[in-house]
Design an enzyme around this catalytic site. Structure first.
Site, short mmCIF file in Angstrom:
data_model
loop_
_atom_site.label_atom_id
_atom_site.label_comp_id
_atom_site.label_asym_id
_atom_site.label_seq_id
_atom_site.Cartn_x
_atom_site.Cartn_y
_atom_site.Cartn_z
N SER A 218 38.35 43.19 27.46
CA SER A 218 37.78 42.06 27.79
C SER A 218 36.70 42.10 26.66
O SER A 218 36.83 42.28 25.59
CB SER A 218 36.75 41.97 29.26
OG SER A 218 36.32 40.55 29.35
N ASP A 320 44.80 33.66 31.97
CA ASP A 320 43.44 33.87 31.87
C ASP A 320 42.87 32.95 31.03
O ASP A 320 43.54 32.49 30.08
CB ASP A 320 43.46 35.30 30.86
CG ASP A 320 42.16 35.77 30.58
OD1 ASP A 320 41.38 34.89 30.73
OD2 ASP A 320 42.12 36.58 29.83
N HIS A 350 42.90 37.09 34.21
CA HIS A 350 41.90 37.94 33.54
C HIS A 350 41.43 39.41 34.54
O HIS A 350 41.16 39.05 35.66
CB HIS A 350 40.48 37.30 33.23
CG HIS A 350 39.71 38.09 32.09
ND1 HIS A 350 39.82 37.94 31.01
CD2 HIS A 350 38.51 38.86 32.38
CE1 HIS A 350 38.91 38.75 30.03
NE2 HIS A 350 38.09 39.20 30.85
#
Length: 380
Positions: A218, A320, A350
């Protein structure tokens, strides 16, 4: 993943999901103030963003303090201490861990992970993985349970020595502070390689510095990319970066992507929370078309320099909201001549690997193959 870890991540997931229930009331005053602030800071953006009733402050469990420059963080995910001593390791962990200082002036540190048991001489030494955790630049630390256990599992499975960087968080330290801390981590690793007599025993005895990799998830994936670019300007020898591994890297732009529009109220990364994290992280006055956020802008700014990056592994999931930007990043790298191994699943979301052991195992297996391929190529 240990049973205790699954219990904690399940609780975390339920908390995230519960926080996304539609709110029949009007958005809070704090939420309305945030969007007013965002529009003032990003006048080039569309004036009619997709509607959502989610209060990003409540969703992220944060509060902007009166100084306007710091946060109160009400963490759902607990922190865990390191486990450096195998004789006092109960239940047994897949890797030993310990904390070491990085830059005292910035109050940064690293958490090291050594496979348990470590390879005994004359076994070949292990790759070094410099790891940058996720959290939208504003949350978490290497000691956060989800990242501690992820790094321990990676160290054991690859195997590798993992150095997880406790970089400074935004908004107290806006970007590029985290990139500066990543550079400190690279220079620390170089110093370890150049002076074995002063090096940490775990690295001196078990690391092959010519097999170093940058990895991030991320926001950490974003940091790994910019760390890789900065590394191109340095003489890191005898350390050599063989590859960059990014999982669900955090990028964006003022123009909404199709995946963002499709997943406005995503249960892990809803659009209001995404926008808030960028507004708290980018330099004052910058919008999401800043070079730190938008890969197309980064391509324009860094141009041919991008083509000098080592091979890259990019992992993403169809559920995501950021997946379109992740694919854009992969395309930019490939167009510049970088060897890219892209893994984009149609399913998932995600940070799914935190909650789904099967996804975590698949990701680890793919990273292991990537590292093996890179180290084999370098020795030819």
């Amino acid at each position: 993943m240990h049973a205790s870890t699954r219990d904690m991540t399940t609780k975390f997931y339920k908390t995230k999901t519960a926080s996304l229930k539609p709110n029949p009331l009007q958005p809070s005053i704090r939420f309305r103030s945030f969007f007013l602030f965002s529009q003032q800071q990003t006048m080039s953006e569309p004036q009619n963003p997709p509607s959502s009733s989610i209060d990003p402050f409540e969703f992220l469990k944060i509060k902007l303090n009166a100084d306007g420059r710091s946060l109160t963080r009400n963490y759902v995910v607990p922190t865990v201490p390191p486990s450096p001593d195998p004789t006092h390791d109960s239940p047994p962990q897949p890797a030993l861990s310990k904390d070491v200082p990085l830059n005292p002036a910035a109050a940064t540190s690293l958490r090291l992970f050594l496979p348990r048991p470590p390879p005994a001489p004359p076994a070949a030494k292990l790759p070094l993985l410099l790891y940058f955790h996720g959290g939208g630049f504003i949350l978490y630390h290497p000691s956060s349970l989800i990242f501690h256990h992820s790094c321990a599992a990676l160290a054991a499975a690859l195997p590798a020595v993992v150095a997880s960087v406790d970089y400074r968080l935004c908004p107290e330290h806006r970007l590029p502070a985290a990139y500066d801390d990543a550079l400190d981590a690279l220079l620390w690793a170089r110093a370890q390689a150049r002076d074995p007599a002063q090096a940490d025993p775990w690295l001196r005895d078990h690391v092959d510095f010519s097999k170093t990799f940058l990895m991030g998830s991320s926001a950490g994936g974003n940091i790994a990319c910019f760390a890789g670019l900065r590394a191109l300007d340095l003489d890191l020898s005898p350390l050599k970066i063989l590859g960059i591994v990014v999982n669900a890297p955090y990028f964006g732009g003022t123009q909404r992507s199709n995946s963002e529009l499709r997943l406005v109220n995503d249960r892990i990364l809803p659009l209001p929370a995404n926008d808030l994290m960028w507004s708290l992280s980018l330099p004052e006055g910058a919008d999401r078309d800043h070079v730190y956020c938008n890969p197309t802008v980064a391509d324009t700014v860094h141009a041919d320099k991008i083509g000098r990056l080592p091979r890259c592994f990019i992992n993403g999931y169809g559920g995501d909201p950021l997946v379109d930007k992740q694919k854009e990043l992969a395309g930019i790298l490939e167009a510049r001549g970088v060897h890219v191994e892209a893994h984009f699943a149609d399913d998932g979301y995600h940070a799914v690997e935190i909650f789904d052991p099967a996804k975590a195992l698949a990701l680890c297996d793919n990273i292991k193959k990537f590292i093996l391929s890179a180290t084999t190529q370098s020795s030819m």
